[in-house]
Design a protein around this motif. Sequence first.
Motif, PDB file in Angstrom:
ATOM      1  N   ALA A 365       0.718  -1.170  -0.020  1.00  0.00           N
ATOM      2  CA  ALA A 365      -0.038   0.129   0.190  1.00  0.00           C
ATOM      3  C   ALA A 365       0.953   1.291  -0.078  1.00  0.00           C
ATOM      4  O   ALA A 365       0.549   2.373  -0.687  1.00  0.00           O
ATOM      5  N   THR A 366       1.976   1.228   0.603  1.00  0.00           N
ATOM      6  CA  THR A 366       2.838   2.464   0.808  1.00  0.00           C
ATOM      7  C   THR A 366       3.359   2.576  -0.618  1.00  0.00           C
ATOM      8  O   THR A 366       3.415   3.670  -1.110  1.00  0.00           O
ATOM      9  N   VAL A 367       4.084   1.617  -1.472  1.00  0.00           N
ATOM     10  CA  VAL A 367       4.444   1.792  -2.632  1.00  0.00           C
ATOM     11  C   VAL A 367       3.401   2.390  -3.650  1.00  0.00           C
ATOM     12  O   VAL A 367       3.793   3.278  -4.448  1.00  0.00           O
ATOM     13  N   LEU A 368       2.129   1.857  -3.511  1.00  0.00           N
ATOM     14  CA  LEU A 368       1.193   2.354  -4.475  1.00  0.00           C
ATOM     15  C   LEU A 368       0.981   3.688  -3.995  1.00  0.00           C
ATOM     16  O   LEU A 368       0.595   4.365  -5.009  1.00  0.00           O
ATOM     17  N   GLY A 369       0.751   4.214  -2.794  1.00  0.00           N
ATOM     18  CA  GLY A 369       0.464   5.443  -2.505  1.00  0.00           C
ATOM     19  C   GLY A 369       1.523   6.532  -3.049  1.00  0.00           C
ATOM     20  O   GLY A 369       1.206   7.764  -3.542  1.00  0.00           O
ATOM     21  N   THR A 370       2.839   5.941  -2.888  1.00  0.00           N
ATOM     22  CA  THR A 370       3.999   7.166  -3.676  1.00  0.00           C
ATOM     23  C   THR A 370       3.614   7.317  -4.822  1.00  0.00           C
ATOM     24  O   THR A 370       3.598   8.309  -5.537  1.00  0.00           O
ATOM     25  N   VAL A 371       3.480   6.093  -5.715  1.00  0.00           N
ATOM     26  CA  VAL A 371       3.124   6.188  -7.187  1.00  0.00           C
ATOM     27  C   VAL A 371       2.036   7.035  -7.512  1.00  0.00           C
ATOM     28  O   VAL A 371       2.151   8.031  -8.287  1.00  0.00           O
ATOM     29  N   MET A 372       0.813   6.941  -7.006  1.00  0.00           N
ATOM     30  CA  MET A 372      -0.284   7.763  -7.074  1.00  0.00           C
ATOM     31  C   MET A 372      -0.068   9.245  -6.807  1.00  0.00           C
ATOM     32  O   MET A 372      -0.405  10.076  -7.522  1.00  0.00           O
ATOM     33  N   TRP A 373       0.666   9.483  -5.801  1.00  0.00           N
ATOM     34  CA  TRP A 373       1.116  10.729  -5.332  1.00  0.00           C
ATOM     35  C   TRP A 373       2.063  11.530  -6.387  1.00  0.00           C
ATOM     36  O   TRP A 373       1.874  12.579  -6.906  1.00  0.00           O
ATOM     37  N   LEU A 374       2.805  10.822  -7.109  1.00  0.00           N
ATOM     38  CA  LEU A 374       3.870  11.227  -8.052  1.00  0.00           C
ATOM     39  C   LEU A 374       2.863  11.527  -9.302  1.00  0.00           C
ATOM     40  O   LEU A 374       3.405  12.459  -9.815  1.00  0.00           O
ATOM     41  N   VAL A 375       1.785  10.751  -9.623  1.00  0.00           N
ATOM     42  CA  VAL A 375       1.186  10.920 -10.768  1.00  0.00           C
ATOM     43  C   VAL A 375       0.280  12.269 -10.494  1.00  0.00           C
ATOM     44  O   VAL A 375       0.378  13.104 -11.614  1.00  0.00           O
ATOM     45  N   VAL A 376      -0.221  12.363  -9.316  1.00  0.00           N
ATOM     46  CA  VAL A 376      -0.878  13.787  -9.170  1.00  0.00           C
ATOM     47  C   VAL A 376      -0.353  14.968  -9.304  1.00  0.00           C
ATOM     48  O   VAL A 376      -0.364  15.955  -9.681  1.00  0.00           O
ATOM     49  N   HIS A 377       1.340  14.948  -8.682  1.00  0.00           N
ATOM     50  CA  HIS A 377       1.777  15.850  -8.858  1.00  0.00           C
ATOM     51  C   HIS A 377       2.781  16.333 -10.201  1.00  0.00           C
ATOM     52  O   HIS A 377       3.077  17.556 -10.254  1.00  0.00           O
ATOM     53  N   LEU A 378       2.820  15.381 -10.898  1.00  0.00           N
ATOM     54  CA  LEU A 378       3.509  15.492 -12.199  1.00  0.00           C
ATOM     55  C   LEU A 378       2.415  16.053 -13.364  1.00  0.00           C
ATOM     56  O   LEU A 378       2.524  16.635 -14.335  1.00  0.00           O
ATOM     57  N   PHE A 379       1.153  15.515 -13.059  1.00  0.00           N
ATOM     58  CA  PHE A 379       0.063  16.011 -14.126  1.00  0.00           C
ATOM     59  C   PHE A 379      -1.147  16.627 -13.634  1.00  0.00           C
ATOM     60  O   PHE A 379      -2.279  16.133 -14.148  1.00  0.00           O
ATOM     61  N   PRO A 380      -1.165  17.682 -12.647  1.00  0.00           N
ATOM     62  CA  PRO A 380      -2.347  17.851 -12.284  1.00  0.00           C
ATOM     63  C   PRO A 380      -3.227  18.565 -13.161  1.00  0.00           C
ATOM     64  O   PRO A 380      -4.444  18.491 -13.176  1.00  0.00           O
ATOM     65  N   GLU A 381      -2.577  19.433 -13.946  1.00  0.00           N
ATOM     66  CA  GLU A 381      -3.371  20.047 -15.040  1.00  0.00           C
ATOM     67  C   GLU A 381      -4.262  19.397 -16.001  1.00  0.00           C
ATOM     68  O   GLU A 381      -5.394  19.468 -16.330  1.00  0.00           O
ATOM     69  N   PHE A 382      -3.625  18.241 -16.485  1.00  0.00           N
ATOM     70  CA  PHE A 382      -4.151  17.229 -17.372  1.00  0.00           C
ATOM     71  C   PHE A 382      -5.383  16.377 -16.630  1.00  0.00           C
ATOM     72  O   PHE A 382      -6.385  16.356 -17.239  1.00  0.00           O
ATOM     73  N   ILE A 383      -5.116  16.299 -15.409  1.00  0.00           N
ATOM     74  CA  ILE A 383      -6.134  15.521 -14.591  1.00  0.00           C
ATOM     75  C   ILE A 383      -7.359  16.335 -14.346  1.00  0.00           C
ATOM     76  O   ILE A 383      -8.489  15.991 -14.651  1.00  0.00           O
ATOM     77  N   VAL A 384      -7.324  17.881 -13.928  1.00  0.00           N
ATOM     78  CA  VAL A 384      -8.232  18.753 -13.912  1.00  0.00           C
ATOM     79  C   VAL A 384      -9.141  18.879 -15.121  1.00  0.00           C
ATOM     80  O   VAL A 384     -10.379  19.126 -15.131  1.00  0.00           O
ATOM     81  N   GLY A 385      -8.188  19.167 -16.291  1.00  0.00           N
ATOM     82  CA  GLY A 385      -8.724  19.359 -17.525  1.00  0.00           C
ATOM     83  C   GLY A 385      -9.662  18.273 -17.996  1.00  0.00           C
ATOM     84  O   GLY A 385     -10.848  18.449 -18.809  1.00  0.00           O
ATOM     85  N   ALA A 386      -9.178  17.023 -17.649  1.00  0.00           N
ATOM     86  CA  ALA A 386     -10.270  16.089 -17.935  1.00  0.00           C
ATOM     87  C   ALA A 386     -11.576  16.072 -17.678  1.00  0.00           C
ATOM     88  O   ALA A 386     -12.617  15.397 -18.326  1.00  0.00           O
ATOM     89  N   PHE A 387     -11.916  17.006 -16.565  1.00  0.00           N
ATOM     90  CA  PHE A 387     -13.229  17.038 -15.947  1.00  0.00           C
ATOM     91  C   PHE A 387     -13.915  18.127 -16.525  1.00  0.00           C
ATOM     92  O   PHE A 387     -15.142  18.261 -16.019  1.00  0.00           O
ATOM     93  N   GLY A 388     -13.557  18.756 -17.318  1.00  0.00           N
ATOM     94  CA  GLY A 388     -14.220  19.886 -17.999  1.00  0.00           C
ATOM     95  C   GLY A 388     -14.030  21.189 -17.451  1.00  0.00           C
ATOM     96  O   GLY A 388     -14.850  22.283 -17.926  1.00  0.00           O
ATOM     97  N   ILE A 389     -13.147  21.385 -16.601  1.00  0.00           N
ATOM     98  CA  ILE A 389     -12.720  22.681 -15.858  1.00  0.00           C
ATOM     99  C   ILE A 389     -11.699  23.287 -17.035  1.00  0.00           C
ATOM    100  O   ILE A 389     -10.562  22.726 -17.048  1.00  0.00           O
ATOM    101  N   THR A 390     -12.054  24.499 -17.466  1.00  0.00           N
ATOM    102  CA  THR A 390     -11.212  25.275 -18.285  1.00  0.00           C
ATOM    103  C   THR A 390     -11.047  26.700 -17.850  1.00  0.00           C
ATOM    104  O   THR A 390      -9.977  27.285 -18.210  1.00  0.00           O
ATOM    105  N   HIS A 391     -11.636  27.246 -17.017  1.00  0.00           N
ATOM    106  CA  HIS A 391     -11.463  28.555 -16.463  1.00  0.00           C
ATOM    107  C   HIS A 391      -9.957  28.768 -15.972  1.00  0.00           C
ATOM    108  O   HIS A 391      -9.598  27.976 -15.059  1.00  0.00           O
ATOM    109  N   ASP A 392      -9.164  29.561 -16.319  1.00  0.00           N
ATOM    110  CA  ASP A 392      -7.749  29.644 -15.803  1.00  0.00           C
ATOM    111  C   ASP A 392      -7.656  29.985 -14.157  1.00  0.00           C
ATOM    112  O   ASP A 392      -7.001  29.053 -13.511  1.00  0.00           O
ATOM    113  N   GLY A 393      -8.675  30.758 -13.874  1.00  0.00           N
ATOM    114  CA  GLY A 393      -8.460  30.817 -12.161  1.00  0.00           C
ATOM    115  C   GLY A 393      -8.888  29.707 -11.526  1.00  0.00           C
ATOM    116  O   GLY A 393      -8.362  29.227 -10.328  1.00  0.00           O
TER     117      GLY A 393
END
Length: 505
Positions: A365-393
């Motif tokens: 579980a610790t290894v998996l948590g670390t991997v998921m943490w890295l994904v979120v911190h490396l690709f946050p804009e892509f993740i947020v954009g996938a949900f249809g949020i587009t306003h810059d602010g």
Amino acid sequence: MAASSATKTKLPLDLNEESTGAPLGKDPKNPGRDSKVSRMGTASIPRLITEFAIPAILGMVVNGAYNVVDSIFLGQAMGEIGLSAATVANPIMIVFMAISMLIGNGGNALAALRLGEGRRVDAEISLGNTVLLSVVVSAIVGIAALNPAVLDGLLTLSSATDDVRPYARAFLQIICFGFIFQCIGMGVNNFIRTAGAPNRALVTMLIGLVVSTALNYLFVLRLGWGVEGSALATIIGQAASCAAVLWYFVFTRNVPLKLHFRYMAPHLRVIGTILSLGFASFAVQAGMAVVNFVINHLLVQYGALSPIGADDALASIGVVQRVAMFTVLPLVGVAVAIQPLLGFNYGAKLIDRVRKTLWYGIAGATVLGTVMWLVVHLFPEFIVGAFGITHDGLVDFTVFALKVQLLMLPFVGFQIVGSNYFQATGQPAKSIVLSLTRQILFLVPLLFALPEVLPHILPQFTGLDALYFATPMADFLSIFVTVIFIIVEMKRLRKLERGEITAKF
């Protein structure tokens, strides 16, 4: 006839009596039917955990993907109003998941313990009463959904604004009517894993997700049915999973557990044990629902005071909550995967295997948590954009909130696996306490306190910003408490191994 058969069946729950069923591996009609279960006490622990964990993790991700799929399609088709409607409905949907886990995880934990003792009939009675509870509770939910006052009360509790309320009500009512499919499809699915068929458990979940995704695309994007179409797609997908789960236990040959109508007759002692063992899982999800209700209320309060506004704040937190849930689900998957291994070996008094299973589970579980943490911190804009949020602010605010809320993710797996360990080994009170620390005892007070305190200490943060710092602080405190519980438990296991104390469950 069912009642008569049930009356003749002895229930040696919590008593040192002889099993009512054939010992595992000694069924004269099907001598090989139990090999998949009995190997949990003999095979390599790392190999077993890997075999069970991969489909369990994927299964939890698949189960959580229902809400993510809804949000993505609604966000793409309807924009922020669709995301806000899904956010308002989310706490109620989490309550439904909590009920499913209360019944399913509790029944499964009891079945694993009884299989470890070689008491097959008691395990099948647990399965039958789990299905019975699912039907009864689903009927109550469906009847409640017919009352407009109940739905409106829930939407008010979830802080639905006037613009969002009609969409959230339409979505929620359909979900309520189809709750039986989720309760059986998700809750009883765990028994397939305990029966030694983790890959089959994954397939039953995948069937539902594929159906739900395809129908979401058809109903929401192609036919324009909006929130009603998304809700219909969700319950039809859950119905497909439910049918696959029931097929396994009713029609599949040579399985260690079968669903018999005669074992669905209610047994109060069995039901009580199921609910006590499942309450820890319920507390985790119910606590999450309480947190969602509180956050929605505070988002409307502090969002109205910010340039973002209340509706956009709801849309933003909806994305953060879904991503946070999605990243935690693999960790829950590890805990779910090792539950039958812990229960079987604890019931069979193989303490060294119990200890090894726990530590391997925590490491995974610790290894998996670390991997998921890295994904979120490396690709946050892509993740947020996938949900249809587009306003810059709004994008910038959501990315900031996502990174802060998941700050402790690499260490959360220890807390989740540690809490689930006590549930799997028949110690529900300890599991409940640990489950409540992260979601209720620490997080809720921090959610109310930080928006009032943090802006005075760090003026660059608003009250809305401060809401997101509550989660990592609560995570830290709950992990610390779990460490103490596990240290004490290791001492207790050593005494149990030496025969100084006796386990009761």
